[in-house]
Design a protein around this motif. Structure first.
Motif, PDB file in Angstrom:
ATOM      1  N   PRO A 104      -2.587  -6.454 -10.235  1.00 36.76           N
ATOM      2  CA  PRO A 104      -1.347  -6.095  -9.538  1.00 36.76           C
ATOM      3  C   PRO A 104      -1.521  -6.073  -8.018  1.00 36.76           C
ATOM      4  CG  PRO A 104      -2.382  -4.151 -10.511  1.00 36.76           C
ATOM      5  CD  PRO A 104      -3.153  -5.347 -11.010  1.00 36.76           C
ATOM      6  N   LEU A 105      -0.498  -6.582  -7.354  1.00 30.20           N
ATOM      7  CA  LEU A 105      -0.356  -6.437  -5.900  1.00 30.20           C
ATOM      8  C   LEU A 105       0.817  -5.492  -5.694  1.00 30.20           C
ATOM      9  CD1 LEU A 105      -0.940  -7.515  -2.919  1.00 30.20           C
ATOM     10  CD2 LEU A 105       1.062  -8.971  -3.306  1.00 30.20           C
ATOM     11  N   TYR A 106       0.601  -4.424  -4.911  1.00 28.01           N
ATOM     12  CA  TYR A 106       1.677  -3.475  -4.654  1.00 28.01           C
ATOM     13  C   TYR A 106       1.587  -3.115  -3.175  1.00 28.01           C
ATOM     14  CZ  TYR A 106       4.766   0.583  -5.714  1.00 28.01           C
ATOM     15  OH  TYR A 106       5.808   1.495  -5.768  1.00 28.01           O
ATOM     16  N   LEU A 107       2.510  -3.687  -2.389  1.00 28.48           N
ATOM     17  CA  LEU A 107       2.522  -3.439  -0.942  1.00 28.48           C
ATOM     18  C   LEU A 107       3.799  -2.705  -0.558  1.00 28.48           C
ATOM     19  CD1 LEU A 107       1.483  -6.971   0.453  1.00 28.48           C
ATOM     20  CD2 LEU A 107      -0.012  -5.068  -0.224  1.00 28.48           C
ATOM     21  N   ASP A 108       3.658  -1.729   0.317  1.00 29.21           N
ATOM     22  CA  ASP A 108       4.824  -1.099   0.944  1.00 29.21           C
ATOM     23  C   ASP A 108       4.829  -1.573   2.391  1.00 29.21           C
ATOM     24  OD1 ASP A 108       6.963   0.502   1.674  1.00 29.21           O
ATOM     25  OD2 ASP A 108       5.754   2.330   1.858  1.00 29.21           O
ATOM     26  N   LEU A 109       5.897  -2.273   2.764  1.00 28.38           N
ATOM     27  CA  LEU A 109       5.977  -2.907   4.084  1.00 28.38           C
ATOM     28  C   LEU A 109       6.969  -2.161   4.972  1.00 28.38           C
ATOM     29  CD1 LEU A 109       6.287  -6.557   2.696  1.00 28.38           C
ATOM     30  CD2 LEU A 109       4.203  -5.429   3.538  1.00 28.38           C
ATOM     31  N   HIS A 110       6.505  -1.723   6.128  1.00 30.38           N
ATOM     32  CA  HIS A 110       7.375  -1.053   7.100  1.00 30.38           C
ATOM     33  C   HIS A 110       7.527  -1.981   8.303  1.00 30.38           C
ATOM     34  CE1 HIS A 110       6.215   3.267   5.577  1.00 30.38           C
ATOM     35  NE2 HIS A 110       6.372   2.416   4.593  1.00 30.38           N
ATOM     36  N   PHE A 111       8.705  -2.560   8.456  1.00 28.29           N
ATOM     37  CA  PHE A 111       8.947  -3.473   9.570  1.00 28.29           C
ATOM     38  C   PHE A 111       9.381  -2.685  10.808  1.00 28.29           C
ATOM     39  CE2 PHE A 111       8.840  -7.646   7.497  1.00 28.29           C
ATOM     40  CZ  PHE A 111       8.928  -7.299   6.163  1.00 28.29           C
ATOM     41  N   PRO A 112       8.946  -3.102  11.993  1.00 26.84           N
ATOM     42  CA  PRO A 112       9.494  -2.506  13.212  1.00 26.84           C
ATOM     43  C   PRO A 112      10.908  -3.074  13.435  1.00 26.84           C
ATOM     44  CG  PRO A 112       7.947  -4.243  13.775  1.00 26.84           C
ATOM     45  CD  PRO A 112       7.962  -4.144  12.266  1.00 26.84           C
ATOM     46  N   PRO A 113      11.702  -2.491  14.340  1.00 29.46           N
ATOM     47  CA  PRO A 113      13.043  -3.042  14.597  1.00 29.46           C
ATOM     48  C   PRO A 113      12.935  -4.499  15.047  1.00 29.46           C
ATOM     49  CG  PRO A 113      12.760  -0.913  15.692  1.00 29.46           C
ATOM     50  CD  PRO A 113      11.409  -1.318  15.175  1.00 29.46           C
ATOM     51  N   GLY A 114      13.971  -5.277  14.737  1.00 27.09           N
ATOM     52  CA  GLY A 114      13.989  -6.672  15.176  1.00 27.09           C
ATOM     53  C   GLY A 114      13.808  -7.629  14.028  1.00 27.09           C
ATOM     54  N   ALA A 115      13.655  -8.902  14.357  1.00 25.74           N
ATOM     55  CA  ALA A 115      13.458  -9.946  13.344  1.00 25.74           C
ATOM     56  C   ALA A 115      11.974 -10.266  13.293  1.00 25.74           C
ATOM     57  CB  ALA A 115      14.277 -11.184  13.709  1.00 25.74           C
ATOM     58  N   ILE A 116      11.281  -9.619  12.390  1.00 28.76           N
ATOM     59  CA  ILE A 116       9.822  -9.680  12.337  1.00 28.76           C
ATOM     60  C   ILE A 116       9.384 -10.318  11.021  1.00 28.76           C
ATOM     61  CG2 ILE A 116       7.692  -8.304  12.462  1.00 28.76           C
ATOM     62  CD1 ILE A 116       9.411  -8.015  14.962  1.00 28.76           C
ATOM     63  N   GLU A 117       8.446 -11.254  11.104  1.00 28.35           N
ATOM     64  CA  GLU A 117       7.985 -11.945   9.887  1.00 28.35           C
ATOM     65  C   GLU A 117       6.733 -11.321   9.295  1.00 28.35           C
ATOM     66  OE1 GLU A 117       9.445 -16.491  10.793  1.00 28.35           O
ATOM     67  OE2 GLU A 117       7.514 -16.217   9.775  1.00 28.35           O
ATOM     68  N   PHE A 118       6.646 -11.468   7.986  1.00 29.20           N
ATOM     69  CA  PHE A 118       5.425 -11.080   7.268  1.00 29.20           C
ATOM     70  C   PHE A 118       5.189 -12.109   6.170  1.00 29.20           C
ATOM     71  CE2 PHE A 118       3.353  -9.051   3.616  1.00 29.20           C
ATOM     72  CZ  PHE A 118       2.174  -8.637   4.218  1.00 29.20           C
ATOM     73  N   ARG A 119       3.938 -12.560   6.069  1.00 25.32           N
ATOM     74  CA  ARG A 119       3.578 -13.572   5.069  1.00 25.32           C
ATOM     75  C   ARG A 119       2.540 -13.012   4.120  1.00 25.32           C
ATOM     76  NH1 ARG A 119       4.178 -19.058   7.314  1.00 25.32           N
ATOM     77  NH2 ARG A 119       5.799 -18.756   8.861  1.00 25.32           N
TER      78      ARG A 119
END
Ligand code: MN
Length: 292
Positions: free
Chosen positions: A179-194
């Motif tokens: 299992p992969l279990y990620l909690d992603l917290h983006f900063p404000p704006g249009a931010i990418e995550f791969r």
């Protein structure tokens, strides 16, 4: 580190969570429902509870059994105490995870330990392979500060609950279901995550703050609104996410993936086995007090 992906996975379908209640009347949103168990194998269920009103959560989940799978409870905000028939007890709070392997079975309670304030979190059910369904029960309480995390160059805080991301190993690893279990917290704006995803692993995204888009190879964006789930297509070597620029709330999302078991799934409430006979046995064992 910038992850290179040849073929990002697309959104196969968007699923709106179903309002329901469970336990002694806890109101929740069932994001992953039983009709998606085959498609999202090895995941059986994802519940999201989120309320400021103690009427919605106060009754909690009094004593109930489980057999045949694992429960992963992620507390975003609030306090929940669990006790089980083997005498174990623990307090789950802000940002912490309880990973429980029910195995051959136990009886436990999960009760809010607060009379007011916000209670928010998720419970994911992860299936066990047939060979492990009757193994000894196990659990681990993982405090928030024990969850490995890192921040990408673009500013995304990645909490690695299970699996690994950009070389950071999560708090829990499982050989068979990976299992992969990620909690992603983006900063404000249009931010990418791969995030690369192994071929054949089933994957989904659940957005719980703001809005996140899934980008395809041509840069085409599919928005995933809050409290909905995107089932990611099976073709592709990873996923490219981008937080929505116009959201006033910074986006947060769970990215979950795993290797399918491809075994028959037989469920009766809190028991998940491979055959009807095994379910009858589970009910019998529970009724005769053999689950603890
Ligand atoms: Mn339970």
């Amino acid at each position: 580190m910038n992850q290179t992906l040849q073929q990002p996975r697309r959104v196969e379908r968007l699923v709106t969570g179903q309002r329901t209640s469970d336990g002694a009347g806890v109101k929740l949103t069932r994001v992953l429902t039983s009709d998606l168990q085959q498609r999202l194998d090895p995941f059986l269920m994802l519940d999201n509870f989120a309320s400021d009103d103690p009427e919605d959560y106060g009754a909690g989940f009094p004593d109930h059994p489980h057999r045949g799978f694992e429960t992963v409870t992620y507390m975003i905000e609030g306090r929940m105490r669990h006790r089980d028939s083997a005498g174990h007890e623990g307090l789950l709070r802000n940002g912490g995870v309880q990973w429980m392997t029910a195995g051959r079975g136990l009886v436990h309670s999960e009760m809010p330990e607060q009379e007011n304030g916000r209670m928010e979190g998720f419970q994911l059910w992860l299936n066990l392979p047939a060979s492990d369904k009757l193994r000894d029960p196990w659990y681990r309480d993982i405090a928030s500060e024990e969850i490995p995390e890192f921040t990408t160059a673009e500013g995304v805080l990645v909490r690695v609950i299970a699996g690994q991301s950009q070389g950071v190993a999560g708090a829990v690893q499982r050989e068979r279901t990976q299992p992969l279990y990620l909690d992603l917290h983006f900063p404000p704006g249009a931010i990418e995550f791969r995030q690369p995803l192994p071929a054949g692993h089933n994957a989904f995204l659940c957005v719980y703050r703001g809005q996140v888009e899934v980008l395809d190879a041509g840069g085409q964006a599919t928005p995933v609104p809050r409290q909905s789930m995107a089932v990611l297509g099976q073709q592709g070597d990873g996923v490219v996410l981008r937080s929505a620029a116009n959201g006033e709330t910074p986006a947060r999302a769970l990215l979950i993936a795993g290797q399918p078991l491809r075994e028959p799934i037989a469920q009766y409430g809190p028991f998940v086995m491979n055959t009807r006979e095994q379910l009858l046995q589970a009910v019998q064992d529970f009724q005769s007090g053999r689950l603890g």
